[in-house]
Scaffold this active site. Sequence first.
Site, PDB file in Angstrom:
ATOM      1  N   LYS A  22       0.851  -1.207   0.000  1.00 11.10           N
ATOM      2  CA  LYS A  22       0.000   0.000   0.000  1.00 11.10           C
ATOM      3  C   LYS A  22       0.876   1.242   0.000  1.00 11.10           C
ATOM      4  O   LYS A  22       0.658   2.160  -0.799  1.00 11.10           O
ATOM      5  CB  LYS A  22      -0.888   0.012   1.245  1.00 11.10           C
ATOM      6  CG  LYS A  22      -1.543   1.351   1.553  1.00 11.10           C
ATOM      7  CD  LYS A  22      -2.468   1.323   2.748  1.00 11.10           C
ATOM      8  CE  LYS A  22      -1.778   1.590   4.026  1.00 11.10           C
ATOM      9  NZ  LYS A  22      -1.541   3.016   4.331  1.00 11.10           N
ATOM     10  N   ASN A  23       1.874   1.267   0.860  1.00 10.99           N
ATOM     11  CA  ASN A  23       2.636   2.511   1.059  1.00 10.99           C
ATOM     12  C   ASN A  23       3.680   2.764  -0.009  1.00 10.99           C
ATOM     13  O   ASN A  23       4.284   3.835  -0.040  1.00 10.99           O
ATOM     14  CB  ASN A  23       3.246   2.521   2.457  1.00 10.99           C
ATOM     15  CG  ASN A  23       2.167   2.630   3.524  1.00 10.99           C
ATOM     16  OD1 ASN A  23       1.002   2.911   3.223  1.00 10.99           O
ATOM     17  ND2 ASN A  23       2.524   2.370   4.771  1.00 10.99           N
ATOM     18  N   CYS A 118      -5.222  11.820  12.594  1.00  9.80           N
ATOM     19  CA  CYS A 118      -6.087  10.648  12.665  1.00  9.80           C
ATOM     20  C   CYS A 118      -5.915  10.052  14.054  1.00  9.80           C
ATOM     21  O   CYS A 118      -5.234  10.616  14.910  1.00  9.80           O
ATOM     22  CB  CYS A 118      -5.719   9.644  11.574  1.00  9.80           C
ATOM     23  SG  CYS A 118      -4.089   8.963  11.791  1.00  9.80           S
ATOM     24  N   ARG A 123      -0.320  14.033  13.375  1.00 16.43           N
ATOM     25  CA  ARG A 123       0.200  13.925  11.993  1.00 16.43           C
ATOM     26  C   ARG A 123       0.282  15.277  11.301  1.00 16.43           C
ATOM     27  O   ARG A 123      -0.314  15.528  10.268  1.00 16.43           O
ATOM     28  CB  ARG A 123      -0.644  12.926  11.195  1.00 16.43           C
ATOM     29  CG  ARG A 123      -0.715  11.591  11.925  1.00 16.43           C
ATOM     30  CD  ARG A 123      -1.308  10.497  11.157  1.00 16.43           C
ATOM     31  NE  ARG A 123      -0.362   9.962  10.174  1.00 16.43           N
ATOM     32  CZ  ARG A 123      -0.693   8.956   9.358  1.00 16.43           C
ATOM     33  NH1 ARG A 123      -1.902   8.474   9.397  1.00 16.43           N
ATOM     34  NH2 ARG A 123       0.188   8.489   8.484  1.00 16.43           N
ATOM     35  N   ASP A 307       4.304   0.368  12.132  1.00 16.25           N
ATOM     36  CA  ASP A 307       3.080  -0.250  11.605  1.00 16.25           C
ATOM     37  C   ASP A 307       2.924  -1.697  12.053  1.00 16.25           C
ATOM     38  O   ASP A 307       1.858  -2.281  11.854  1.00 16.25           O
ATOM     39  CB  ASP A 307       3.061  -0.180  10.069  1.00 16.25           C
ATOM     40  CG  ASP A 307       2.911   1.255   9.590  1.00 16.25           C
ATOM     41  OD1 ASP A 307       3.159   1.509   8.399  1.00 16.25           O
ATOM     42  OD2 ASP A 307       2.583   2.127  10.420  1.00 16.25           O
ATOM     43  N   ARG A 400      -8.681  -0.746   4.366  1.00 16.49           N
ATOM     44  CA  ARG A 400      -7.839   0.319   3.792  1.00 16.49           C
ATOM     45  C   ARG A 400      -6.475  -0.227   3.381  1.00 16.49           C
ATOM     46  O   ARG A 400      -5.833   0.286   2.476  1.00 16.49           O
ATOM     47  CB  ARG A 400      -7.657   1.450   4.818  1.00 16.49           C
ATOM     48  CG  ARG A 400      -8.862   2.339   5.038  1.00 16.49           C
ATOM     49  CD  ARG A 400      -8.472   3.557   5.810  1.00 16.49           C
ATOM     50  NE  ARG A 400      -7.223   4.083   5.299  1.00 16.49           N
ATOM     51  CZ  ARG A 400      -6.274   4.644   6.071  1.00 16.49           C
ATOM     52  NH1 ARG A 400      -6.448   4.744   7.361  1.00 16.49           N
ATOM     53  NH2 ARG A 400      -5.166   5.107   5.540  1.00 16.49           N
TER      54      ARG A 400
HETATM   55  C1  EPZ Z   1       3.863   6.923   6.465  1.00 11.34           C
HETATM   56  O1  EPZ Z   1       3.032   7.898   7.077  1.00 11.34           O
HETATM   57  C2  EPZ Z   1       2.999   5.678   6.317  1.00 11.34           C
HETATM   58  N1  EPZ Z   1       1.858   5.975   5.461  1.00 11.34           N
HETATM   59  C3  EPZ Z   1       2.518   5.225   7.693  1.00 11.34           C
HETATM   60  O2  EPZ Z   1       1.765   4.022   7.510  1.00 11.34           O
HETATM   61  C4  EPZ Z   1       3.742   4.927   8.557  1.00 11.34           C
HETATM   62  O3  EPZ Z   1       3.316   4.537   9.858  1.00 11.34           O
HETATM   63  C5  EPZ Z   1       4.621   6.176   8.642  1.00 11.34           C
HETATM   64  O4  EPZ Z   1       4.986   6.615   7.311  1.00 11.34           O
HETATM   65  C6  EPZ Z   1       5.897   5.928   9.422  1.00 11.34           C
HETATM   66  O5  EPZ Z   1       6.636   4.912   8.823  1.00 11.34           O
HETATM   67  C7  EPZ Z   1       2.030   5.999   4.117  1.00 11.34           C
HETATM   68  O6  EPZ Z   1       3.122   5.801   3.606  1.00 11.34           O
HETATM   69  C8  EPZ Z   1       0.807   6.271   3.288  1.00 11.34           C
HETATM   70  P1  EPZ Z   1       5.758  10.233   8.720  1.00 11.34           P
HETATM   71  P2  EPZ Z   1       3.512   9.450   7.157  1.00 11.34           P
HETATM   72  O7  EPZ Z   1       5.684  11.531   8.039  1.00 11.34           O
HETATM   73  O8  EPZ Z   1       4.336   9.774   5.977  1.00 11.34           O
HETATM   74  C9  EPZ Z   1       5.840  13.412  12.256  1.00 11.34           C
HETATM   75  C10 EPZ Z   1      -0.114   2.629   7.677  1.00 11.34           C
HETATM   76  O9  EPZ Z   1      -0.688   2.051   8.619  1.00 11.34           O
HETATM   77  N2  EPZ Z   1       5.717  14.461  11.245  1.00 11.34           N
HETATM   78  O10 EPZ Z   1       6.929   9.341   8.444  1.00 11.34           O
HETATM   79  O11 EPZ Z   1       2.328  10.272   7.435  1.00 11.34           O
HETATM   80  C11 EPZ Z   1       4.608  12.530  12.364  1.00 11.34           C
HETATM   81  O12 EPZ Z   1       3.645  13.130  13.212  1.00 11.34           O
HETATM   82  C12 EPZ Z   1       0.359   4.046   7.851  1.00 11.34           C
HETATM   83  O13 EPZ Z   1       0.111   2.098   6.559  1.00 11.34           O
HETATM   84  C13 EPZ Z   1       5.807  15.802  11.655  1.00 11.34           C
HETATM   85  O14 EPZ Z   1       5.962  16.100  12.837  1.00 11.34           O
HETATM   86  O15 EPZ Z   1       4.432   9.400   8.457  1.00 11.34           O
HETATM   87  C14 EPZ Z   1       5.173  11.268  12.949  1.00 11.34           C
HETATM   88  O16 EPZ Z   1       5.302  11.437  14.352  1.00 11.34           O
HETATM   89  C15 EPZ Z   1       0.098   4.589   9.244  1.00 11.34           C
HETATM   90  N3  EPZ Z   1       5.708  16.773  10.713  1.00 11.34           N
HETATM   91  C16 EPZ Z   1       6.579  11.175  12.335  1.00 11.34           C
HETATM   92  O17 EPZ Z   1       6.875  12.486  11.870  1.00 11.34           O
HETATM   93  C17 EPZ Z   1       5.538  16.487   9.383  1.00 11.34           C
HETATM   94  O18 EPZ Z   1       5.476  17.418   8.563  1.00 11.34           O
HETATM   95  C18 EPZ Z   1       6.689  10.207  11.165  1.00 11.34           C
HETATM   96  O19 EPZ Z   1       5.623  10.471  10.292  1.00 11.34           O
HETATM   97  C19 EPZ Z   1       5.449  15.124   8.993  1.00 11.34           C
HETATM   98  C20 EPZ Z   1       5.554  14.133   9.935  1.00 11.34           C
END
Ligand code: EPZ
Length: 419
Positions: A22-23, A118, A123, A307, A400
Site C-alpha cells: 500500500k505505502n 487521525c 500527523r 506499523d 484500507r
Molecule cells: C507513512 O506515514 C505511512 N503511510 C505510515 O503508515 C507509517 O506509519 C509512517 O509513514 C511511518 O513509517 C504511508 O506511507 C501512506 P511520517 P507518514 O511523516 O508519511 C511526524 C499505515 O498504517 N511528522 O513518516 O504520514 C509525524 O507526526 C500508515 O500504513 C511531523 O511532525 O508518516 C510522525 O510522528 C500509518 N511533521 C513522524 O513524523 C511532518 O510534517 C513520522 O511520520 C510530517 C511528519
Amino acid sequence: MGTIEILGRVPLQGNVVIQGSKNAALPILAATILTEDTSYIKNCPRIADVCGMIRLLEEIGCRVRRRSDGIETDSSGVGKKVIRLDSEAVTGMRSSLCLLGALIGKCREVVMEYPGGCVIGARPIDMHIRALEQMGVSFVLENGCLRASTDDLHGAQISLPKVSVGATENVILAAVAAEGETLIRGAAREPEVVALCRFLSACGARIGGIGTDCLTVCGGKKLYGREYTIPADRIVAGTYLFACIGTGGTVFLEKAPCREMEAVIETAVYMGGKIWTSESGMYVQGPVRPFSVPLIRTAPYPGFPTDLQSAALAAETLGDGETVIEETIFENRFRIVGELQKMGACIVQESDRCVRVTGVPYLMGCPVTAAELRGGAALVTAGLMARGKTKVSGCSYIERGYENICRDFRDLGARVVSE
Ligand code: EPZ
C-alpha cells in the site's frame, strides 16, 4: 465488511501470497501524473486507499483503467490548471497528501483539504510545508483548505529535522519537476521511498543516494510513463508473521520481502519463531508459546516498524514473561490496549508511548472494536489466538490496507468469517 468473526486457537498452517505494498503504491500512483503519457503499475493492492487514490487521479484529469494485474494511468490529460482536491469526493482522504508534491511539480498550484490528523496521532505537515517553501512554494490556508502555489519551483538544500516518509516523498516528487538540483538530508530510508525513487528513475529522473538518508535529485528532466511492479507489502507480511508466532503455526509467506524485514525477523526469532528466508518468501514455524522480548522499540527504517507494533503487542499477550513496547513514531498508537484487556490480556499503559505487557496463559474471545488500520488487523490476530469466538467490528479500517484479511487467514486454516 463491517465485522469479522473468528473462532480462535487454531495454529495457522499453509501458504499465503503477500499482496503489493500500500505505502509504495500510493506515492507511485501519485508520481504517474508527472509523466506525459501512460504508465502501467502492476501488483497494485486491491484496497480502499488505492481506490481512493484512483478517484483522486480521475478528479485531476487522469484516465485510469484497472487491468487484470495492475492499474494503467494516462496523465496526458492533466493540464497546468489549478487543481482542487477539496470536493466532497476527496475530503477526509489523507492519501491526498501523497499528491501534494506531484501536483506542485505538474501544475504549480493545488488547493487541497488540509489533511487532518487521525486516531494514531496529530500527523502535522509542517515539515512538508517548510521544505516545499524552500523550493519556492507559497502556502495559504483558506477556509480549511491549503492553497500551494509557485511560479518558480527550484531546487534547494533541504534538511528534514526528523525522519518523515511523507515529507521525503513530497520533496522528491516536487524536486524531479523543479529547475536545478535538490539535496535532501535526513531523508526517510523506508523501502517504499526506495520504490518511489526507482519508479521515477525508470521514468527518466536522475536521483542519487537512493536508499540512504541523503538524496540528490536533478530536476527538470522530461519523464515518460513506464511499466513498474509494486513490491510486496512488508507490513502485511509482518502482520501474518506475528499471527503465526501467536498461534504457534507453520506458514509460508510467499513473496514476503525478507530483505526489508530484518528487524521484524529478529524480533520474531526472539519470540521463538524459526524462520527460513529465500527469494520466493519466508517459511515460519511458530513456538508453542511466544517468548517475551524484554523491549520492542519502534524506529524509522531499518528499525522495527511502527506499523507492526500492534501486531507484535498482540502476539506478546501470550508471552512467557514481560515485554515493554515503546512507540517512538506516533503519539497515540496503543488504541488496542483496552480491547486486548477485554480479552484478558495483562497490559499496563505506562505513558502514551509505552506499554508493559505480561503474558497470560490464554485470551478469551469477545466483541472488540477496531479504531484504525493496523490496530484492527492486530485485533483479528488476537482473535486467532483466543479461546472461543471473537467479533471484531470497525473492519472497514482494515480494508484500507489489507486486500482480504479473511481470505488470507482462511487460506492459512483459520476459522474466520466476515459480515
Ligand atoms: C507513512 O506515514 C505511512 N503511510 C505510515 O503508515 C507509517 O506509519 C509512517 O509513514 C511511518 O513509517 C504511508 O506511507 C501512506 P511520517 P507518514 O511523516 O508519511 C511526524 C499505515 O498504517 N511528522 O513518516 O504520514 C509525524 O507526526 C500508515 O500504513 C511531523 O511532525 O508518516 C510522525 O510522528 C500509518 N511533521 C513522524 O513524523 C511532518 O510534517 C513520522 O511520520 C510530517 C511528519
